[in-house]
Scaffold this motif. Structure first.
Motif, PDB file in Angstrom:
ATOM      1  N   ARG A  40      24.390 -93.325  11.368  1.00 16.65           N
ATOM      2  CA  ARG A  40      26.317 -93.401  11.212  1.00 16.65           C
ATOM      3  C   ARG A  40      26.220 -91.558  10.665  1.00 16.65           C
ATOM      4  O   ARG A  40      25.924 -91.692   9.976  1.00 16.65           O
ATOM      5  N   LEU A  41      27.792 -91.778  10.955  1.00 17.58           N
ATOM      6  CA  LEU A  41      28.029 -90.512  10.372  1.00 17.58           C
ATOM      7  C   LEU A  41      29.056 -90.669   9.421  1.00 17.58           C
ATOM      8  O   LEU A  41      29.498 -91.439   9.747  1.00 17.58           O
ATOM      9  N   ARG A  42      28.380 -89.999   8.303  1.00 13.51           N
ATOM     10  CA  ARG A  42      30.074 -89.610   7.325  1.00 13.51           C
ATOM     11  C   ARG A  42      29.998 -87.866   7.059  1.00 13.51           C
ATOM     12  O   ARG A  42      29.345 -87.256   7.872  1.00 13.51           O
ATOM     13  N   THR A  43      31.061 -87.399   6.440  1.00 12.09           N
ATOM     14  CA  THR A  43      31.741 -86.506   6.211  1.00 12.09           C
ATOM     15  C   THR A  43      30.982 -86.413   4.674  1.00 12.09           C
ATOM     16  O   THR A  43      31.761 -86.874   3.700  1.00 12.09           O
ATOM     17  N   ARG A  44      30.293 -84.462   4.831  1.00 11.43           N
ATOM     18  CA  ARG A  44      29.933 -83.776   3.638  1.00 11.43           C
ATOM     19  C   ARG A  44      30.949 -82.972   3.607  1.00 11.43           C
ATOM     20  O   ARG A  44      30.910 -82.315   4.030  1.00 11.43           O
ATOM     21  N   ALA A 100      34.337 -79.435   6.436  1.00 13.88           N
ATOM     22  CA  ALA A 100      33.885 -80.993   6.716  1.00 13.88           C
ATOM     23  C   ALA A 100      32.539 -81.105   6.977  1.00 13.88           C
ATOM     24  O   ALA A 100      32.252 -80.246   8.312  1.00 13.88           O
ATOM     25  N   ASP A 101      31.487 -81.184   7.232  1.00 14.61           N
ATOM     26  CA  ASP A 101      29.832 -81.599   7.770  1.00 14.61           C
ATOM     27  C   ASP A 101      29.760 -83.074   8.353  1.00 14.61           C
ATOM     28  O   ASP A 101      29.776 -83.809   7.082  1.00 14.61           O
ATOM     29  N   PRO A 102      29.535 -83.007   8.975  1.00 15.57           N
ATOM     30  CA  PRO A 102      28.647 -84.994   9.443  1.00 15.57           C
ATOM     31  C   PRO A 102      27.467 -84.590   9.213  1.00 15.57           C
ATOM     32  O   PRO A 102      26.979 -83.441   9.070  1.00 15.57           O
ATOM     33  N   ALA A 108      24.274 -87.454   9.519  1.00 13.39           N
ATOM     34  CA  ALA A 108      24.204 -89.043   9.351  1.00 13.39           C
ATOM     35  C   ALA A 108      22.818 -89.648   8.520  1.00 13.39           C
ATOM     36  O   ALA A 108      21.956 -89.267   7.773  1.00 13.39           O
ATOM     37  N   PRO A 132      29.715 -90.111  18.642  1.00 10.14           N
ATOM     38  CA  PRO A 132      29.193 -90.247  17.266  1.00 10.14           C
ATOM     39  C   PRO A 132      28.839 -91.569  17.612  1.00 10.14           C
ATOM     40  O   PRO A 132      28.245 -92.156  16.760  1.00 10.14           O
ATOM     41  N   HIS A 142      25.404 -82.971  19.898  1.00  8.20           N
ATOM     42  CA  HIS A 142      25.029 -82.530  18.722  1.00  8.20           C
ATOM     43  C   HIS A 142      24.181 -83.004  17.868  1.00  8.20           C
ATOM     44  O   HIS A 142      23.164 -84.056  18.463  1.00  8.20           O
ATOM     45  N   PHE A 192      22.122 -83.233  14.164  1.00  9.70           N
ATOM     46  CA  PHE A 192      22.776 -83.993  12.252  1.00  9.70           C
ATOM     47  C   PHE A 192      21.913 -83.581  11.749  1.00  9.70           C
ATOM     48  O   PHE A 192      19.993 -83.769  12.024  1.00  9.70           O
TER      49      PHE A 192
END
Length: 176
Positions: A104-108, A115-117, A119, A139, A172, A174
């Motif tokens: 799952r994607l989260r934001t860093r 903001a950088d996705p 995984a 996503p 994309h 990740f």
């Protein structure tokens, strides 16, 4: 079932007007098991195993680019990058065994505030001969496929895009 019969079945499935019950990637994956059991499925097809990278052999592009079929040859230790797809994806293992990992994607937030996705692993499963899987576009279908075992693996992949034009269904990639 032959590869030609599969192509016809996929076309019929994509044309169905009563197909709202299951997403297309699930319906296409459900067509694969009888085909994956055929020992001569890719007879006459020049599928090559590359010691450096997994190798993709395009088998079919449907008229108007509605979908593509390819075989992917994986040597031991070869993995795709963590990725999502621009179109639906269905796959099945023809020979050997492999694995699929789900993310799952989260934001860093980076040091400059962007903001950088990223995984985050959520699980995985072994894929043996005859098993199928699928991924939704975007996503919610982030995964990676690979061959962690000691023997080569051969898989069949169907994508809802024209691989002859776009080259890949990956949208994309990740980092984890």
């Amino acid at each position: 079932m032959s590869l030609t019969a599969l192509i016809q079945s996929v076309t019929v499935e994509l044309d169905r007007s009563d197909a709202e019950s299951l997403p297309v990637e699930r319906r296409i994956a459900a067509l694969l098991p009888p085909l994956l059991a055929q020992p001569d499925l890719l007879a006459g097809v020049d599928v090559r195993f590359d010691p450096k990278n997994y190798s993709v052999t395009l088998l079919h592009v449907a008229p108007e680019g509605r979908f593509s079929v390819c075989a992917i040859a994986w040597m031991p230790g070869q993995w795709s990058r963590i990725h999502d797809h621009r179109a639906w994806c269905a796959l099945g293992v023809i020979e050997g065994s492999g694995a699929e990992e789900f993310y799952r994607l989260r934001t860093r937030v980076t040091q400059n505030g962007a903001a950088d996705p990223i995984a985050e692993a959520t699980g995985g499963r072994a894929l043996s001969q005859g098993m199928t899987s699928f991924a939704a576009p975007g996503p919610h279908g982030v995964h990676r496929i690979g061959n962690p075992g000691p023997q080569p693996m051969l898989s069949l992949h169907l994508y809802g895009c024209n691989l002859a034009e776009c080259g890949t269904s990956v949208d994309h990639c990740f980092d984890a």
